[in-house]
Design a protein around this motif. Structure first.
Motif, PDB file in Angstrom:
ATOM      1  N   GLU A  26       0.803  -1.037  -0.185  1.00  0.00           N
ATOM      2  CA  GLU A  26      -0.254   0.071   0.426  1.00  0.00           C
ATOM      3  C   GLU A  26       0.813   1.065  -0.520  1.00  0.00           C
ATOM      4  O   GLU A  26       0.521   2.150  -0.644  1.00  0.00           O
ATOM      5  CB  GLU A  26      -0.513  -0.410   1.441  1.00  0.00           C
ATOM      6  CG  GLU A  26      -1.619   1.432   1.216  1.00  0.00           C
ATOM      7  CD  GLU A  26      -0.990   2.560   1.709  1.00  0.00           C
ATOM      8  OE1 GLU A  26      -2.167   3.319   1.789  1.00  0.00           O
ATOM      9  OE2 GLU A  26      -0.438   1.901   2.542  1.00  0.00           O
ATOM     10  N   ASP A  60       0.721   3.585  -3.015  1.00  0.00           N
ATOM     11  CA  ASP A  60       0.888   5.304  -3.081  1.00  0.00           C
ATOM     12  C   ASP A  60       1.303   5.877  -3.056  1.00  0.00           C
ATOM     13  O   ASP A  60       1.532   7.349  -4.118  1.00  0.00           O
ATOM     14  CB  ASP A  60       0.517   5.055  -0.652  1.00  0.00           C
ATOM     15  CG  ASP A  60      -0.531   6.662  -0.921  1.00  0.00           C
ATOM     16  OD1 ASP A  60      -1.349   7.103  -2.251  1.00  0.00           O
ATOM     17  OD2 ASP A  60       0.058   7.187  -0.080  1.00  0.00           O
ATOM     18  N   ASP A  91       1.366   9.049  -6.407  1.00  0.00           N
ATOM     19  CA  ASP A  91       2.002  10.290  -5.932  1.00  0.00           C
ATOM     20  C   ASP A  91       2.968  10.726  -7.068  1.00  0.00           C
ATOM     21  O   ASP A  91       2.813  12.232  -7.643  1.00  0.00           O
ATOM     22  CB  ASP A  91       1.731   9.939  -4.905  1.00  0.00           C
ATOM     23  CG  ASP A  91       0.705  10.247  -3.801  1.00  0.00           C
ATOM     24  OD1 ASP A  91      -0.364  10.447  -4.300  1.00  0.00           O
ATOM     25  OD2 ASP A  91       1.252  10.527  -2.457  1.00  0.00           O
TER      26      ASP A  91
END
Length: 63
Positions: A30, A34, A38
């Motif tokens: 995760e 993530d 980004d």
């Protein structure tokens, strides 16, 4: 085969270590996913985001 056997014995043989391996793997995945998303978003929108253009609109404070 020795590496596979070692990994099995360390991580997957007991139910408790198997569950812990799954939880830690999910948390790590995760975080990596993530941060990668980004970074991709920032790269695709370079020069369009507020943090890249705010110097054009801010007034300098003179004392």
């Amino acid at each position: 085969m020795a590496l596979g056997r070692t990994v099995y014995n360390l991580l997957f043989k007991k139910t408790s270590t198997f569950a812990l391996t799954i939880v830690v793997g999910a948390v790590v995945f995760e975080r990596v996913f993530d941060q990668g998303g980004d970074a991709l978003f920032e790269q695709m929108n370079r020069g369009k985001l507020w943090k890249h253009i705010k110097h054009n609109y801010e007034e300098k404070e003179e004392e």
